[in-house]
Each structure stands twice: as C-alpha cells, then as structure tokens.
Design a protein around this motif. Structure first.
Motif, short mmCIF file in Angstrom:
data_model
loop_
_atom_site.label_atom_id
_atom_site.label_comp_id
_atom_site.label_asym_id
_atom_site.label_seq_id
_atom_site.Cartn_x
_atom_site.Cartn_y
_atom_site.Cartn_z
N UNK A 52 7.73 12.88 1.53
CA UNK A 52 7.24 12.54 2.87
C UNK A 52 8.30 12.81 3.93
N UNK A 53 9.55 12.52 3.62
CA UNK A 53 10.62 12.77 4.58
C UNK A 53 10.79 14.26 4.84
N UNK A 54 10.48 15.09 3.84
CA UNK A 54 10.56 16.54 4.02
C UNK A 54 9.36 17.05 4.82
N UNK A 55 8.16 16.65 4.42
CA UNK A 55 6.95 17.19 5.04
C UNK A 55 6.78 16.70 6.47
N UNK A 56 7.07 15.42 6.69
CA UNK A 56 6.93 14.84 8.02
C UNK A 56 8.31 14.70 8.65
N UNK A 57 8.98 15.82 8.79
CA UNK A 57 10.39 15.81 9.19
C UNK A 57 10.61 15.19 10.56
N UNK A 58 9.62 15.27 11.43
CA UNK A 58 9.78 14.76 12.79
C UNK A 58 9.34 13.31 12.94
N UNK A 59 8.93 12.69 11.84
CA UNK A 59 8.46 11.31 11.90
C UNK A 59 9.63 10.35 11.75
N UNK A 60 9.79 9.40 12.67
CA UNK A 60 10.87 8.42 12.49
C UNK A 60 10.56 7.48 11.34
N UNK A 61 11.51 7.29 10.45
CA UNK A 61 11.35 6.35 9.35
C UNK A 61 12.03 5.04 9.73
N UNK A 62 11.25 3.99 9.75
CA UNK A 62 11.73 2.72 10.27
C UNK A 62 12.61 2.00 9.24
N UNK A 63 13.60 1.30 9.75
CA UNK A 63 14.51 0.58 8.87
C UNK A 63 14.05 -0.85 8.63
N UNK A 64 13.01 -1.29 9.35
CA UNK A 64 12.49 -2.64 9.17
C UNK A 64 11.01 -2.58 8.81
N UNK A 65 10.58 -3.54 8.02
CA UNK A 65 9.17 -3.62 7.64
C UNK A 65 8.36 -4.28 8.75
N UNK A 66 7.07 -3.96 8.86
CA UNK A 66 6.23 -4.56 9.91
C UNK A 66 6.02 -6.05 9.66
N UNK A 67 5.71 -6.74 10.74
CA UNK A 67 5.46 -8.18 10.65
C UNK A 67 3.99 -8.52 10.84
N UNK A 68 3.18 -7.53 11.26
CA UNK A 68 1.75 -7.76 11.41
C UNK A 68 1.02 -7.21 10.19
N UNK A 69 0.17 -8.03 9.60
CA UNK A 69 -0.55 -7.65 8.39
C UNK A 69 -2.02 -8.02 8.56
N UNK A 70 -2.90 -7.02 8.45
CA UNK A 70 -4.33 -7.24 8.61
C UNK A 70 -5.05 -6.94 7.29
N UNK A 71 -6.10 -7.68 7.03
CA UNK A 71 -6.97 -7.40 5.89
C UNK A 71 -8.36 -7.07 6.41
N UNK A 72 -9.04 -6.15 5.72
CA UNK A 72 -10.40 -5.75 6.08
C UNK A 72 -11.27 -5.91 4.84
N UNK A 73 -12.31 -6.74 4.96
CA UNK A 73 -13.25 -6.99 3.86
C UNK A 73 -12.53 -7.41 2.59
N UNK A 74 -11.51 -8.25 2.74
CA UNK A 74 -10.74 -8.74 1.62
C UNK A 74 -11.34 -10.05 1.13
N UNK A 75 -11.27 -10.33 -0.17
CA UNK A 75 -11.82 -11.61 -0.66
C UNK A 75 -11.04 -12.79 -0.10
N UNK A 76 -11.74 -13.89 0.06
CA UNK A 76 -11.09 -15.12 0.54
C UNK A 76 -10.95 -16.15 -0.56
N UNK A 77 -11.62 -15.93 -1.69
CA UNK A 77 -11.50 -16.84 -2.83
C UNK A 77 -11.58 -16.03 -4.12
N UNK A 85 -1.27 -12.89 6.72
CA UNK A 85 -2.29 -11.88 6.99
C UNK A 85 -3.36 -12.43 7.92
N UNK A 86 -3.91 -11.54 8.75
CA UNK A 86 -5.01 -11.88 9.65
C UNK A 86 -6.23 -11.06 9.25
N UNK A 87 -7.35 -11.72 9.03
CA UNK A 87 -8.59 -11.01 8.68
C UNK A 87 -9.12 -10.28 9.91
N UNK A 88 -9.47 -9.02 9.71
CA UNK A 88 -9.95 -8.19 10.81
C UNK A 88 -11.37 -7.74 10.51
#
Length: 504
Positions: free
Chosen positions: A379-404, A428-431
């Motif tokens: 991925x770093x080769x193919x998407x050479x112009x894409x910035x690779x982030x040093x930190x993980x995201x803090x927002x997490x969404x779920x779509x049609x995920x089970x709740x129980x 996680x926030x259900x979306x």
C-alpha cells in the motif's frame, strides 16, 4: 562391382537434396526446459543468470541433460568460515524452491582477499543433510554478475540458471502464467507439469532477494488481475474476442509498474469476470471458467470481479500478493468470501492508465493478500502520495452491527468490537445510513437509500463502459470480421445494445 539397380538410383536422387547447401536456415530457439529434482518440477530458462569458470571439483558432479543442481552461498568477510556456511544453509530450509537436491554441490562465493579455508577435502556433510556435498569456491568478482545465494542449475560450460518451481493452478485462478522476458517485458511461461491437467505457475526462490528501503517488495510474488496491462503480454479483460483482437501491451499499467519498481515479481495474470462486471459462477462465466473458491467444499462462488486474485490468494501459500480492482465491491467481495485481507482505497490515489475502465468515477486499484505486513508495504508503494498517519483514529462507527449475542456469529463480532474499542480507547457509535440519508437527501432524490444506490450504480457503470469499452471494441471487431459483433457475456455491456449504432 555390380551396376546399381534403378531403385537405388532413385533413392540416391531422393536423398541428394539433403546434402545440398540450405537456401534458408531454420529458426530454432530454445525456450528452456523442465526438470524433476527430488520429484519436484522446475522450469529452467534458456538464458543463464551468470557464467563463471567451472570449478574442478564440480566436474565430477551428476550432470543430467547437461545440468547439475547446485547451491550458491555468499559469505561475508566477517563470516567466511565453515560456521558461516552452516548458518547460511540452515536458513534455506524455509524456502519452497530450494531442497537438499541442490545441496549435492555448493558454490561458495566470497568477497575476501583469501579463499575461505574449510577443514575438508572438497566435500563435507552439513547439518540436516543426509548426503555429502561437493564444495567449491569462487571470488564474487570473477562471476559475470553478482550471484545471490540460492538454488541454481549449473551447465558443463559454467552457466548458472535460476530455476522456477512449478506449481499447479488447481483453483483455476490464472489466465496466463508469466516469466520475465527482458528487463521491461514479460512472456507466457513455456512449461507445464507432466500428468497435471491444470496450467503450471513458476515462482523464483525468495533467497535471491533482499528487501531494502528502495525495493520494499523485493521477491514478493505478485499476481495481476487481467484488466491491467503487462508489457509484452495480451490483456483479455475476461473476453476471448478481446484477447484475440488486440496486440500485446507495450508498457505496464501505472499500478503494475509501481509494484515492479519496488521489487515485486510478476508470476502471472489472473482471471476477472468479463470486463470486470459482477457475474455469478458459473452461469455468467462463458469464455473462461470461474475460479474455485477454496473455502467450504471448494465449490462456493469466489465473488467477482477480482475472482482470480481472490481464489489464488485463498488457495496458494506460494502466492504473496494479488493486484485487483474495486468499483462496486470487486475486492471486498472476493476477500470476504475467501478469508483474505483486501481493500478498496479512496478514489483517485493512483493513476489507472493502462487499466480497463468500468466507471472512472468509481474505479480503484487495491490488493488481496493473506499477509498484513506485505499488505502495508504494498500500500505504501502503490499509494505513494497518501499520508500514512502515525496515530490511530478515535472515532469508531458501526453499521448494521449486532447489539446482543443472539448466536455464535454475533458473539464473535461483538468480541472483536470490544477488543477494537479497547485498543483505540474509544466507544463505537451506531450509524444508521438510511436515517442519515433521509435527513440529508438532495431535492428530488429517491427517499430510499437502497433504491437510490441500486439504480445509480448499474446505470453509471453501464453508460460509462458502453462509451469507453464496448462501442470502441465492437467497432474494432466489426472492422476485421465483416461487420460481425463479438460474443460477450450477458452483462451490462449488452443490455444497452438497442441504443448503439451497431446492428443487433
């Protein structure tokens, strides 16, 4: 002496042209040969990798068909003794191309001023071997090129050949196994495995390659979906008429070239559903049979359109990485049903020149693989112009995920989500996409998101590919086939024929 009778005279006259000077020389070109070593099939190319003086101890080696299996071991100045040789050989066992058949003769390449001194008379038994090995030495500067460690076949004239191990494409994932024909072009692999119905794919030893910052994919075995141009090879797009009509590509597609420049080794082109349209195995696969999904009973749909890359990665441990494409799920689907890592990247990250379009507004290039480390490096080769982030995201969404955890599958998903939340230190926030669409939809748009997407996507890809692929293809085919139309699968390309200027 009795006079010759007429039949002998006639025979003499018949044979006499064979001894006359030939007016035109026949063209005889070697394409290499296939060999079995310890019952493992190999292809030996016609062109040697390097040439060196044949060491006298190896003149007693077992040559078959003019070739003997040997192992080249390069020793550094700081580790040029017997322990260095033993250490190097002990690391060869993990390579799938090398086996102890190559260990009958060992060529030690040394860069020191003096030849290493081993306590033997030209032969020794190495740890793990059940045979003695003939050991010879050559200074690395005396070979015609730098010779990396690994398995070779040596000719009686001193030519060294890098073999390819042959594997069966039993899953039907490839359209054409390939070899390197020159520094910039490829050709069909002229080899097969005796007694095996499927085509053979040849792979080089991983021992030949060292990954560096300049070549982070050195030695990575790459399969390429057959909508990408590969220099010297025809592209099929999953259609026999297309393959027969157009000449081989003159240059690699941009994504392919990026991977090759980083050291990836192309081993073949892989099946796509026709013109990268979504097709169902095997009802829609007419020109080429659908690959076999190795999961379950081996007869499940591999999904499409990156079907070959998915089936190949799922079936073959000797294949490291496959280049696919994703317009509406063509990587995500095959990776899911075959248990692989796969990605559809953000649109526009890499130039798709040399790639057959489905809809340029949505087309992307991505990977299918079993190895996340190779995935990241590629991925770093193919998407050479894409910035690779040093930190993980803090927002997490779920779509049609089970709740129980109502069943075992839901329990697995919820356990994974809990681990991911813990790793990211977030919740996680259900979306609900349908609700979000209803509250933000453009004026006049269909209030049902599913209906809107199910209409928009097929119309878009049909219109775009009709203009960019179908009409030029049909016109070019008609020009050389008395106005006839080529056969294509019953997919979106033919659904809009009534709007074409070409006859039905």
């Amino acid at each position: 002496m009795l006079p010759l009778k007429p039949p002998f005279i006639t025979l003499s006259l018949f044979l006499s042209p064979l001894f006359q000077p030939l007016t035109g020389a026949a063209s005889l070109i070697s394409t290499g040969q296939t060999l079995l070593l310890n019952d493992i099939p190999y292809y030996v190319p016609a062109t040697p990798f390097a040439t060196l003086p044949l060491p006298s101890p190896l003149q007693s080696a077992a040559f078959a068909g003019g070739l003997a299996p040997v192992t080249v071991v390069g020793l550094s100045a700081g580790n040029a003794g017997l322990s260095g040789l033993e250490q190097a050989i002990s690391g060869f066992g993990g390579d799938d191309v090398w086996n102890w058949g190559f260990g009958q003769a060992i060529l030690v390449s040394y860069a020191t001023e003096q030849k290493p001194n081993f306590p033997s008379n030209g032969s020794l038994i190495l740890p793990g071997a059940n045979q003695s090995s003939i050991v010879s030495f050559f200074p690395s500067k005396n070979s015609s090129s730098s010779v990396p460690s690994g398995p070779y076949f040596l000719s009686t004239s001193g030519s060294l050949y890098q073999p390819l191990r042959l594997y069966s494409d039993f899953a039907g994932a490839f359209t054409q196994p390939l070899i390197r024909a020159s520094d910039s072009t490829y050709a069909a692999l002229p080899a097969n495995i005796a007694g095996i119905q499927s085509p053979a794919v040849g792979v080089p030893s991983r021992l030949y390659y060292t990954r560096t910052s300049e070549h982070p994919l050195a030695g990575v075995r790459l399969g390429v979906k057959d909508i990408y141009d590969v220099a010297g090879v025809k592209t099929s797009d999953g259609n026999r008429a297309w393959y027969g009509l157009f000449p081989p590509a003159s240059v690699n597609a941009v994504p392919v070239q990026r991977l090759v420049d980083a050291g990836a080794v192309i081993v073949g082109k892989m099946k796509t559903s026709q013109f990268a349209n979504g097709e169902t195995a095997t009802a829609d696969w007419v020109d080429y049979h659908s690959p076999f999904n190795p999961r379950g009973d081996g007869y499940q749909d591999p999904s499409s359109s990156s079907s070959g890359p998915g089936a190949g990665e799922g079936s073959y441990p000797w294949l490291d990485l496959s280049l696919g494409s994703d317009t509406g799920g063509s990587i995500r689907g095959p990776s899911q049903v075959q248990g692989l890592f796969g990605n559809r990247p953000s649109h526009g990250l890499v130039d798709l020149t040399g790639v057959m379009p489905l809809a340029p507004q949505l087309d992307t290039a991505g990977f299918l693989t079993r190895d996340p480390a190779i995935w990241v490096a590629a991925a770093k080769v193919l998407y050479a112009d894409l910035p690779f982030y040093s930190q993980y995201p803090k927002k997490l969404y779920t779509v049609e995920f089970p709740t129980s955890a109502d069943d075992e599958a839901d329990a697995v998903l919820l356990a994974f989500l809990a681990k991911l939340e813990g790793f990211l230190s977030t919740r996680a926030t259900a979306l609900n996409l349908s609700t979000l669409w209803t509250s933000t939809l453009p004026a006049g748009a269909d209030p049902s998101l599913d209906d809107f997407l199910n209409i928009t996507y097929p119309i878009l890809i049909s219109k775009e590919q009709t203009m960019l692929v179908r009409d030029p293809f049909f016109a070019a085919y008609a020009a050389v086939h008395d106005g006839r139309r080529p056969f294509v699968d019953p997919a979106p390309l033919v659904d809009d024929l009534k709007n074409s200027h070409l006859p039905l």
